[in-house]
Design a protein around this motif. Structure first.
Motif, short mmCIF file in Angstrom:
data_model
loop_
_atom_site.label_atom_id
_atom_site.label_comp_id
_atom_site.label_asym_id
_atom_site.label_seq_id
_atom_site.Cartn_x
_atom_site.Cartn_y
_atom_site.Cartn_z
N ALA A 194 48.41 64.97 28.08
CA ALA A 194 47.48 64.71 27.05
C ALA A 194 48.18 64.10 25.84
O ALA A 194 47.64 63.20 25.22
CB ALA A 194 46.79 66.14 26.55
N ASN A 195 49.37 64.37 25.33
CA ASN A 195 49.96 63.73 24.36
C ASN A 195 50.36 62.22 24.67
O ASN A 195 50.10 61.18 23.78
CB ASN A 195 51.34 64.49 24.08
N GLN A 196 50.89 62.02 25.91
CA GLN A 196 51.14 60.61 26.23
C GLN A 196 49.78 59.84 26.39
O GLN A 196 50.16 58.53 25.96
CB GLN A 196 51.83 60.75 27.57
N GLN A 197 48.68 60.46 26.89
CA GLN A 197 47.40 59.74 27.01
C GLN A 197 47.03 59.44 25.61
O GLN A 197 46.55 58.19 25.52
CB GLN A 197 46.38 60.72 27.86
N ILE B 164 48.98 56.48 24.42
CA ILE B 164 48.79 55.13 25.25
C ILE B 164 47.46 54.43 24.73
O ILE B 164 47.00 53.27 24.74
CB ILE B 164 48.65 55.62 26.71
N SER B 165 46.53 55.52 24.39
CA SER B 165 45.14 55.18 23.96
C SER B 165 45.27 54.25 22.74
O SER B 165 44.51 53.25 22.52
CB SER B 165 44.36 56.19 23.81
N VAL B 166 45.88 54.69 21.77
CA VAL B 166 46.26 54.11 20.54
C VAL B 166 47.01 52.76 20.74
O VAL B 166 46.49 51.63 20.07
CB VAL B 166 47.02 54.91 19.69
N MET B 167 47.85 52.63 21.54
CA MET B 167 48.53 51.22 22.05
C MET B 167 47.53 50.32 22.59
O MET B 167 47.66 49.25 22.32
CB MET B 167 49.74 51.51 22.88
N ASN B 168 46.78 50.88 23.28
CA ASN B 168 45.93 49.96 24.04
C ASN B 168 44.71 49.34 23.06
O ASN B 168 44.42 48.27 23.16
CB ASN B 168 45.04 50.78 25.12
N LEU B 169 44.35 50.37 22.16
CA LEU B 169 43.55 49.83 21.03
C LEU B 169 44.18 48.64 20.22
O LEU B 169 43.54 47.74 19.63
CB LEU B 169 43.07 50.88 20.12
N ASN B 170 45.49 48.78 19.70
CA ASN B 170 46.18 47.79 19.03
C ASN B 170 46.34 46.67 19.83
O ASN B 170 46.13 45.40 19.21
CB ASN B 170 47.50 48.53 18.55
N VAL B 171 46.62 46.82 21.11
CA VAL B 171 46.96 45.29 22.02
C VAL B 171 45.53 44.56 22.02
O VAL B 171 45.50 43.32 21.94
CB VAL B 171 47.07 45.95 23.47
N GLU B 172 44.23 45.32 22.23
CA GLU B 172 43.08 44.84 22.21
C GLU B 172 42.77 44.09 20.95
O GLU B 172 42.09 43.02 20.89
CB GLU B 172 41.91 45.87 22.37
#
Length: 208
Positions: free
Chosen positions: A3-6, A9-17
């Motif tokens: 859960a912590n890794q997800q 990764i979710s935060v990183m994905n938002l920043n990449v978008e």
């Protein structure tokens, strides 16, 4: 993944978008400011194109309990020569802003009008409005109205500037009318097709 890794990764994905969107906006600015290539344009039923854009935003408007509609969908209009992708982008920017700054229970209405030489598109909302002092700077690069900055939203102040570049590249004009607390009306014009000019200009491509 746990859960912590997800979560990370979710935060990183938002920043990449976000970065991808910003890069796309900056590339659009460079391309449109250069004016070196021009835009490929096709004869277009602007009413149909705008109805497609409205459909894209129906779910977002519904989530905010905002009425989103085209006032005169059956109006018969002359064709205009446009780059359909860019006019979708410009219209999307204006409708997105209208929904973003309109509270639940409000309205966003799009209307169309034909004059002798132009088709005029108006996006009217019942949102927060813009002060008279800010209207003069509204379409400048990187400008965000100071009264709008009280609200929580992302953006670098490029959407309206890009929209202006797109409309100007089509030989049209864009303007806004607003008063703080009383909603806004954003309007733009697009020239009606001159068929003789269409046949001469290789940047205007007729339907096969």
């Amino acid at each position: 993944l746990n859960a912590n890794q997800q979560k990370y990764i979710s935060v990183m994905n938002l920043n990449v978008e976000y970065l991808a969107k910003l890069i796309e906006e900056l590339l659009s600015v460079v391309y449109l400011e250069s004016g070196s290539k021009g835009l490929a344009k096709n004869p277009t039923n602007i009413s149909s194109l705008i109805q497609e854009v409205i459909l894209k935003y129906k779910d977002l408007a519904l989530k905010k309990n905002i009425s989103l509609s085209l006032v005169n969908p059956e109006l018969s209009l002359p064709e205009t020569g446009v780059n359909q992708e860019k006019i979708r982008e410009a219209t999307s920017n204006l409708i997105d802003n209208a929904i973003k700054f309109t509270s639940g229970g409000g309205k966003v209405e799009i209307s169309l009008q034909a004059t002798v030489k132009d088709i005029i598109v108006r996006i009217k909302d019942t949102g927060i409005g813009i002060s008279k002092e800010e209207l003069a700077n509204l379409f400048q690069k990187f400008h965000r109205a100071t009264d709008i900055m009280e609200y929580n939203y992302t953006g670098e102040g490029l959407n309206l500037y890009i929209t202006k570049l797109i409309i100007t590249a089509h030989g049209g004009k864009i303007w806004a009318e607003s008063e703080k607390g009383k909603g806004s009306i954003f309007s733009f014009s697009l020239p009606i097709i001159d068929r003789e000019e269409l046949s001469k200009n290789d940047k205007l491509q007729s339907f096969v």
